[in-house]
Design an enzyme around this catalytic site. Structure first.
Site, short mmCIF file in Angstrom:
data_model
loop_
_atom_site.label_atom_id
_atom_site.label_comp_id
_atom_site.label_asym_id
_atom_site.label_seq_id
_atom_site.Cartn_x
_atom_site.Cartn_y
_atom_site.Cartn_z
N HIS A 210 4.15 -46.05 61.02
CA HIS A 210 5.01 -45.84 59.86
C HIS A 210 6.20 -44.93 60.18
O HIS A 210 6.88 -44.42 59.28
CB HIS A 210 4.19 -45.25 58.71
CG HIS A 210 4.69 -45.63 57.36
ND1 HIS A 210 5.20 -44.70 56.47
CD2 HIS A 210 4.77 -46.84 56.74
CE1 HIS A 210 5.56 -45.32 55.36
NE2 HIS A 210 5.32 -46.61 55.49
N LYS A 212 9.92 -43.62 61.34
CA LYS A 212 11.29 -44.07 61.07
C LYS A 212 12.24 -43.13 61.81
O LYS A 212 12.83 -42.22 61.22
CB LYS A 212 11.57 -44.07 59.57
CG LYS A 212 10.60 -44.93 58.76
CD LYS A 212 10.75 -44.67 57.28
CE LYS A 212 9.68 -45.40 56.48
NZ LYS A 212 8.33 -44.83 56.70
N ASP A 217 19.83 -41.51 74.15
CA ASP A 217 20.04 -40.85 75.44
C ASP A 217 19.09 -39.69 75.69
O ASP A 217 19.43 -38.75 76.41
CB ASP A 217 21.49 -40.36 75.57
CG ASP A 217 22.47 -41.51 75.73
OD1 ASP A 217 22.06 -42.59 76.17
OD2 ASP A 217 23.66 -41.32 75.42
#
Length: 263
Positions: A210, A212, A217
């Protein structure tokens, strides 16, 4: 060595008096963040220990050189091995404190994105487009075509793109996660189970991927409530915090490696 008798502020303890040209300015200024307060205090104590004879008695200045430094000090003070050792130790502590105070990496990139503001998505796209080496994406749901297009563009330019998403969401209508497999290392994660051989135990609730967040880089982290969907970018109240703080970036990069390795 110092060039002047110690000066004390009304609130400083005698053992924390500062002395010398620029000393007050160098160490009396409060640090820029609470985390730096211990290092600043250690720097003040170290400086005080070097320029003071004892915890409260100031050292009498000797003859001044043209540059303003004390040219010599009393033979008794110079010949006292214990005082010399104490000052050397204090000088070492001062050096370490100054290094912690001045050489701590500071974030060079910070932003806060709040959706559905029109500029928020553009700033997220700009973050992806600035990638030169890697983009690691760990997002529950991916349907926003503009974000997918930005990833595709960077992959074509030679940037290594890695994506982890949830299994159920990957099969939802409008999901773009399988499109990313054409240009990026893509993982569709199955739920974690606690039963034998990884199977679902009786009464167990699935443990979903879940997250996000994404890391650009290995240097810039973008994380928050924002799913990479059209609804999140245009209708929902969502947020993303962007930071190049090394500790935060390192923690999230490790999380991406963990999910990719087990999938």
């Amino acid at each position: 060595a110092s060039s002047a008798a110690p000066s004390a502020s009304s609130s400083a303890a005698p053992s924390e008096r500062l002395s010398g040209d620029g000393a007050d300015e160098a160490f009396a200024t409060p640090p820029t963040s609470p985390e730096m307060a211990p290092a600043a205090a250690e720097a003040r104590r170290g400086w005080a220990a070097i320029v003071m004879k004892g915890p409260s008695e100031p050292r009498s200045p000797g003859p001044r050189s043209p540059g303003g430094a004390i040219a010599e000090e009393s033979p008794a003070a110079a010949a006292d091995p214990k005082e010399c050792a104490a000052r050397l130790e204090a000088a070492g502590r001062l050096l370490e404190a100054v290094q912690r105070l001045c050489l701590v990496p500071r974030p060079t990139f910070r932003d806060a994105l709040f959706f559905p503001h029109a500029s928020a998505l553009e700033r997220l796209l700009a973050l992806l487009r600035r990638a030169k080496f890697t983009i690691d994406v760990c997002v529950y749901c991916v349907t926003e075509e503009r974000l997918v297009a930005a990833l595709r563009e960077k992959a074509a330019a030679g940037v290594a793109v890695r994506i982890v998403s949830d299994e159920d969401q990957a099969f939802n209508k409008g999901a773009a996660i399988f499109k990313t497999a054409a240009f990026a290392y893509t993982v569709v994660d199955e739920p974690l189970h606690e039963g034998a051989n990884g199977r679902k135990a009786e009464g167990e609730r699935e443990k979903r991927m879940h997250h996000k967040f994404c890391v650009v880089d290995h240097r810039i982290l973008a994380t928050g409530s924002f799913n990479w969907t059209g609804a999140a970018s245009s209708r929902n109240c969502e947020n993303i915090l962007v930071s190049s703080e090394p500790k935060l970036v390192s923690a999230r990069s490790s999380a991406t490696d963990e999910w990719s390795a087990r999938c």
